[in-house]
Design an enzyme around this catalytic site. Sequence first.
Site, PDB file in Angstrom:
ATOM      1  N   HIS A 131     -35.531   3.016  -5.411  1.00 52.91           N
ATOM      2  CA  HIS A 131     -34.299   2.916  -6.196  1.00 52.91           C
ATOM      3  C   HIS A 131     -34.591   3.401  -7.612  1.00 52.91           C
ATOM      4  O   HIS A 131     -35.758   3.550  -8.015  1.00 52.91           O
ATOM      5  CB  HIS A 131     -33.789   1.474  -6.248  1.00 52.91           C
ATOM      6  N   LYS A 135     -33.158  -0.741 -11.506  1.00 52.08           N
ATOM      7  CA  LYS A 135     -32.926  -1.835 -10.566  1.00 52.08           C
ATOM      8  C   LYS A 135     -33.903  -2.959 -10.866  1.00 52.08           C
ATOM      9  O   LYS A 135     -35.125  -2.744 -10.897  1.00 52.08           O
ATOM     10  CB  LYS A 135     -33.085  -1.357  -9.120  1.00 52.08           C
TER      11      LYS A 135
END
Length: 248
Positions: A131, A135
Amino acid sequence: MTKKVALVGGTGKLGSIIRQVIDDLEGFEIARVLTSSSDLSEIDGVDLVVDASTPQVSVEVVRASAERGINVLVGTSGWSSERIALVRPLVEAAGTGAVFIPNFSLGSVLGSALAAAAAPFFPSAEIIEAHRDTKIDSPSGTAVRTAELISASRSEVGPVSAPHIDQRARGQEVAGVPVHSLRRPGVIARQDAVLSGPGESLTITHDTVDPAQAYAPGIRLAVPFAVEARGVVVGLENMIDIGIQARA
């Protein structure tokens, strides 16, 4: 009658997408938009709470919703089966519904289901998820859900082979499955479920390239479902027939 929705975390990336989808969804309106630091008493009087906050705040959103007799749809990451088990008695006692969606993407749901269906045929299974560097939690909720599904599908054949899992470089063990998390710029969301056996390997990959387009169909399914739900429901697969059966 139009259903009123309180959106917690409505100013974040996922929250903004959810807000746009609900604005276009017939029979629903966003009555209140809360940030992750808002007073949760602001959810009073709505028909549904949608949570896109942070892992730390999310549990309080679920509790506050149940205490007020309001159903909640949780899109926040970080909910493992163990964590869900902590709030299940509260939801059941309240007679409300709590719907947890690890990933609103239909492709992601299919990828996890395919990995679970294939897992009994391979002794080794590992997950690599990536990600963007902003995140804040790892492993992702999608990876946790995939690992739990893989583990459940192997109930008759035993746990996956994960040698040297005690070593930190081998990743975090989730339901017996090693999960490796990458956090870096230039990526949105990607998961590789790598299944290995004698002489061969199968990799099931899902890439999110446009979150707004990828999540919108799942959000449109989940919001009406969550209003009527009772008890705890986990996963978008409960709302669609994906035609894939895994051993469980």
